[in-house]
Design a protein around this motif. Structure first.
Motif, PDB file in Angstrom:
ATOM      1  N   HIS A  73       0.837  -1.197   0.000  1.00 53.27           N
ATOM      2  CA  HIS A  73       0.000   0.000   0.000  1.00 53.27           C
ATOM      3  C   HIS A  73       0.876   1.254   0.000  1.00 53.27           C
ATOM      4  CE1 HIS A  73      -3.739   2.223   0.668  1.00 53.27           C
ATOM      5  NE2 HIS A  73      -3.033   3.001   1.465  1.00 53.27           N
ATOM      6  N   GLY A  74       0.631   2.127  -0.938  1.00 53.06           N
ATOM      7  CA  GLY A  74       1.371   3.373  -1.035  1.00 53.06           C
ATOM      8  C   GLY A  74       2.658   3.287  -1.833  1.00 53.06           C
ATOM      9  N   ALA A  75       2.953   2.116  -2.385  1.00 53.62           N
ATOM     10  CA  ALA A  75       4.212   1.932  -3.106  1.00 53.62           C
ATOM     11  C   ALA A  75       4.184   2.614  -4.471  1.00 53.62           C
ATOM     12  CB  ALA A  75       4.520   0.445  -3.278  1.00 53.62           C
ATOM     13  N   HIS A  76       5.362   2.766  -5.027  1.00 54.22           N
ATOM     14  CA  HIS A  76       5.508   3.376  -6.349  1.00 54.22           C
ATOM     15  C   HIS A  76       5.507   2.304  -7.434  1.00 54.22           C
ATOM     16  CE1 HIS A  76       7.910   5.059  -9.759  1.00 54.22           C
ATOM     17  NE2 HIS A  76       7.094   6.079  -9.547  1.00 54.22           N
ATOM     18  N   VAL A  77       4.963   2.673  -8.605  1.00 51.40           N
ATOM     19  CA  VAL A  77       4.874   1.773  -9.760  1.00 51.40           C
ATOM     20  C   VAL A  77       5.494   2.472 -10.959  1.00 51.40           C
ATOM     21  CG1 VAL A  77       3.317   0.504 -11.299  1.00 51.40           C
ATOM     22  CG2 VAL A  77       2.727   0.768  -8.877  1.00 51.40           C
ATOM     23  N   TYR A  78       6.224   1.721 -11.783  1.00 49.36           N
ATOM     24  CA  TYR A  78       6.690   2.212 -13.072  1.00 49.36           C
ATOM     25  C   TYR A  78       5.910   1.544 -14.191  1.00 49.36           C
ATOM     26  CZ  TYR A  78      10.918   4.769 -11.636  1.00 49.36           C
ATOM     27  OH  TYR A  78      11.801   5.677 -11.103  1.00 49.36           O
ATOM     28  N   ASP A  79       5.517   2.340 -15.178  1.00 54.26           N
ATOM     29  CA  ASP A  79       4.979   1.833 -16.437  1.00 54.26           C
ATOM     30  C   ASP A  79       5.951   2.290 -17.522  1.00 54.26           C
ATOM     31  OD1 ASP A  79       3.536   1.026 -18.648  1.00 54.26           O
ATOM     32  OD2 ASP A  79       2.003   2.600 -18.468  1.00 54.26           O
ATOM     33  N   LEU A  80       6.769   1.377 -18.001  1.00 49.63           N
ATOM     34  CA  LEU A  80       7.868   1.723 -18.909  1.00 49.63           C
ATOM     35  C   LEU A  80       7.475   1.430 -20.354  1.00 49.63           C
ATOM     36  CD1 LEU A  80      10.795   0.314 -16.768  1.00 49.63           C
ATOM     37  CD2 LEU A  80       9.880   2.644 -16.813  1.00 49.63           C
ATOM     38  N   GLY A  81       7.516   2.487 -21.157  1.00 49.92           N
ATOM     39  CA  GLY A  81       6.941   2.402 -22.494  1.00 49.92           C
ATOM     40  C   GLY A  81       5.439   2.540 -22.361  1.00 49.92           C
ATOM     41  N   CYS A  82       5.029   3.615 -21.687  1.00 47.45           N
ATOM     42  CA  CYS A  82       3.635   3.728 -21.220  1.00 47.45           C
ATOM     43  C   CYS A  82       2.639   4.067 -22.318  1.00 47.45           C
ATOM     44  CB  CYS A  82       3.548   4.772 -20.107  1.00 47.45           C
ATOM     45  SG  CYS A  82       3.907   6.470 -20.636  1.00 47.45           S
ATOM     46  N   SER A  83       3.110   4.440 -23.497  1.00 47.59           N
ATOM     47  CA  SER A  83       2.234   4.856 -24.611  1.00 47.59           C
ATOM     48  C   SER A  83       1.191   5.854 -24.113  1.00 47.59           C
ATOM     49  CB  SER A  83       1.624   3.646 -25.318  1.00 47.59           C
ATOM     50  OG  SER A  83       0.820   2.873 -24.469  1.00 47.59           O
ATOM     51  N   LEU A  84      -0.091   5.533 -24.205  1.00 46.33           N
ATOM     52  CA  LEU A  84      -1.135   6.503 -23.848  1.00 46.33           C
ATOM     53  C   LEU A  84      -1.600   6.405 -22.401  1.00 46.33           C
ATOM     54  CD1 LEU A  84      -3.327   6.494 -27.087  1.00 46.33           C
ATOM     55  CD2 LEU A  84      -1.347   7.911 -26.503  1.00 46.33           C
ATOM     56  N   GLY A  85      -0.859   5.659 -21.569  1.00 47.17           N
ATOM     57  CA  GLY A  85      -1.179   5.623 -20.144  1.00 47.17           C
ATOM     58  C   GLY A  85      -2.173   4.573 -19.726  1.00 47.17           C
ATOM     59  N   ALA A  86      -2.325   3.518 -20.519  1.00 50.59           N
ATOM     60  CA  ALA A  86      -3.354   2.511 -20.233  1.00 50.59           C
ATOM     61  C   ALA A  86      -3.113   1.780 -18.919  1.00 50.59           C
ATOM     62  CB  ALA A  86      -3.439   1.513 -21.384  1.00 50.59           C
ATOM     63  N   VAL A  87      -1.852   1.547 -18.559  1.00 52.06           N
ATOM     64  CA  VAL A  87      -1.567   0.864 -17.300  1.00 52.06           C
ATOM     65  C   VAL A  87      -1.997   1.721 -16.113  1.00 52.06           C
ATOM     66  CG1 VAL A  87       0.270  -0.011 -15.802  1.00 52.06           C
ATOM     67  CG2 VAL A  87       0.292  -0.552 -18.252  1.00 52.06           C
ATOM     68  N   GLY A  88      -1.678   3.011 -16.165  1.00 51.19           N
ATOM     69  CA  GLY A  88      -2.109   3.907 -15.100  1.00 51.19           C
ATOM     70  C   GLY A  88      -3.621   3.942 -14.956  1.00 51.19           C
ATOM     71  N   LEU A  89      -4.317   3.971 -16.079  1.00 46.78           N
ATOM     72  CA  LEU A  89      -5.781   3.964 -16.047  1.00 46.78           C
ATOM     73  C   LEU A  89      -6.303   2.660 -15.463  1.00 46.78           C
ATOM     74  CD1 LEU A  89      -6.586   5.551 -19.522  1.00 46.78           C
ATOM     75  CD2 LEU A  89      -6.805   6.645 -17.280  1.00 46.78           C
ATOM     76  N   LEU A 127      -4.811   0.624 -13.284  1.00 51.66           N
ATOM     77  CA  LEU A 127      -4.600   0.587 -11.835  1.00 51.66           C
ATOM     78  C   LEU A 127      -5.511   1.575 -11.129  1.00 51.66           C
ATOM     79  CD1 LEU A 127      -2.170  -1.183 -12.611  1.00 51.66           C
ATOM     80  CD2 LEU A 127      -0.830   0.060 -10.906  1.00 51.66           C
ATOM     81  N   ALA A 128      -5.698   2.750 -11.712  1.00 49.87           N
ATOM     82  CA  ALA A 128      -6.576   3.750 -11.097  1.00 49.87           C
ATOM     83  C   ALA A 128      -8.026   3.282 -11.062  1.00 49.87           C
ATOM     84  CB  ALA A 128      -6.468   5.068 -11.859  1.00 49.87           C
ATOM     85  N   GLY A 129      -8.398   2.466 -12.018  1.00 51.20           N
ATOM     86  CA  GLY A 129      -9.758   1.937 -12.027  1.00 51.20           C
ATOM     87  C   GLY A 129      -9.997   0.872 -10.987  1.00 51.20           C
ATOM     88  N   ARG A 130      -8.913   0.351 -10.406  1.00 43.68           N
ATOM     89  CA  ARG A 130      -9.045  -0.752  -9.448  1.00 43.68           C
ATOM     90  C   ARG A 130      -8.645  -0.346  -8.027  1.00 43.68           C
ATOM     91  NH1 ARG A 130     -11.026  -6.239 -10.319  1.00 43.68           N
ATOM     92  NH2 ARG A 130     -10.502  -7.287  -8.370  1.00 43.68           N
ATOM     93  N   LEU A 131      -7.698   0.608  -7.922  1.00 44.93           N
ATOM     94  CA  LEU A 131      -7.132   0.961  -6.625  1.00 44.93           C
ATOM     95  C   LEU A 131      -7.428   2.419  -6.288  1.00 44.93           C
ATOM     96  CD1 LEU A 131      -3.607  -0.657  -7.132  1.00 44.93           C
ATOM     97  CD2 LEU A 131      -5.542  -1.650  -5.907  1.00 44.93           C
ATOM     98  N   PRO A 132      -7.607   2.742  -5.009  1.00 46.67           N
ATOM     99  CA  PRO A 132      -7.867   4.128  -4.611  1.00 46.67           C
ATOM    100  C   PRO A 132      -6.607   4.974  -4.746  1.00 46.67           C
ATOM    101  CG  PRO A 132      -7.667   2.732  -2.678  1.00 46.67           C
ATOM    102  CD  PRO A 132      -7.656   1.817  -3.865  1.00 46.67           C
ATOM    103  N   PRO A 133      -6.753   6.296  -4.773  1.00 48.80           N
ATOM    104  CA  PRO A 133      -5.598   7.178  -4.989  1.00 48.80           C
ATOM    105  C   PRO A 133      -4.461   6.981  -4.003  1.00 48.80           C
ATOM    106  CG  PRO A 133      -7.630   8.412  -5.255  1.00 48.80           C
ATOM    107  CD  PRO A 133      -8.023   7.057  -4.730  1.00 48.80           C
ATOM    108  N   GLU A 134      -4.783   6.655  -2.745  1.00 50.12           N
ATOM    109  CA  GLU A 134      -3.727   6.522  -1.746  1.00 50.12           C
ATOM    110  C   GLU A 134      -2.973   5.192  -1.841  1.00 50.12           C
ATOM    111  OE1 GLU A 134      -7.565   5.017   0.133  1.00 50.12           O
ATOM    112  OE2 GLU A 134      -6.932   6.680  -1.167  1.00 50.12           O
ATOM    113  N   ALA A 135      -3.423   4.291  -2.696  1.00 50.35           N
ATOM    114  CA  ALA A 135      -2.828   2.955  -2.754  1.00 50.35           C
ATOM    115  C   ALA A 135      -1.505   2.913  -3.495  1.00 50.35           C
ATOM    116  CB  ALA A 135      -3.810   1.976  -3.397  1.00 50.35           C
TER     117      ALA A 135
END
Length: 246
Positions: A59-75, A77-85
């Protein structure tokens, strides 16, 4: 702009001179359609990333999305986890991709701590992270650079962290590989690509996208220090592995 404006038609007409494939403005404009119709299982991989993060990310850890293109990985994770996660840094070498990803993430996930930076993943100063995602990125690096990248990611991961590595692969057996390639072309035809488009894109990607075997990927992960890795998803000649740092 109409939906038709976003359809991938880059290789739909004969080209007198076929340039090497690059992630330029034309690709960015049609990228969601391109990857949906060109990468078997891409949606399923994205859908599982949030589940994997729930199970393995501190909880609260940092994540890298390398070669993120349009940000689909961030979207995802954001769709599944709360902002503080978690917090996430997306990295891409394409200025056009970075600009569009920033717009998309700011619009769709404004409460989450997600930044997108332009950079070369071979030369980053990585911060400690609980999860790293490489979705169809390593395959675009020169093969001689890949070991060093994976070693740097192992060093950046916290104990208990995970690396998710998704790649186009090549089979060890020549006959098996030919069958997978033929069925992949059938997949693209079923998604509306013509034989001309398939042929021209294949030529444009020659020596740009250089796939490895699954054994080569797992051996590289082991050399970097990952005690355990496994293939958790495969659809034709596209696969995703997860590697665990002790």
């Amino acid at each position: 702009m109409s939906d038709a404006s976003y359809r991938d038609a880059i290789f739909s007409t004969p080209l007198d001179r076929l340039a090497r494939f690059s992630f330029d403005e034309r690709v960015v404009a049609c990228f969601p359609d391109m990857i949906r119709r060109s990468v078997p299982g891409y949606g399923q991989i994205l859908g599982m990333l949030g589940v994997i993060a729930e199970r393995h990310l501190r909880h609260g850890a940092h994540v890298y999305d390398l070669g993120c293109s349009l940000g689909a990985v961030g979207l995802a994770l954001a769709g599944r986890l709360p902002p503080e996660a978690f917090s996430l840094t997306g990295v891409d070498l394409s200025p056009a991709m970075v600009a569009r990803a920033r717009e998309t993430l700011a619009s769709e996930s404004p409460e989450h701590c997600i930044e997108v930076v332009e950079g070369d993943i071979r030369h980053l100063d990585y911060r400690p992270s609980g999860m790293v995602v490489l979705n169809f990125t390593l395959q675009f690096l020169p093969p001689t650079d890949r070991d060093a990248v994976i070693a740097a990611l192992y060093a950046a991961l916290e104990p208990g962290g995970v690396l998710v590595l998704s790649e186009k692969i090549v089979a060890e057996d020549e006959q098996d590989n030919a069958w997978l390639v033929e069925r992949y072309h059938d997949f693209k035809r079923a998604n509306g690509y013509s034989d001309l488009e398939i042929s021209q894109k294949r030529n444009a990607l020659e020596n740009v996208l250089v796939p490895d075997t699954l054994d080569a990927h797992q051996a590289r992960l082991a050399r970097a220090g990952f005690a355990r890795s496994q293939v958790w998803f495969q659809y034709l000649n596209f696969a995703s592995l997860i590697a665990f740092k002790p």
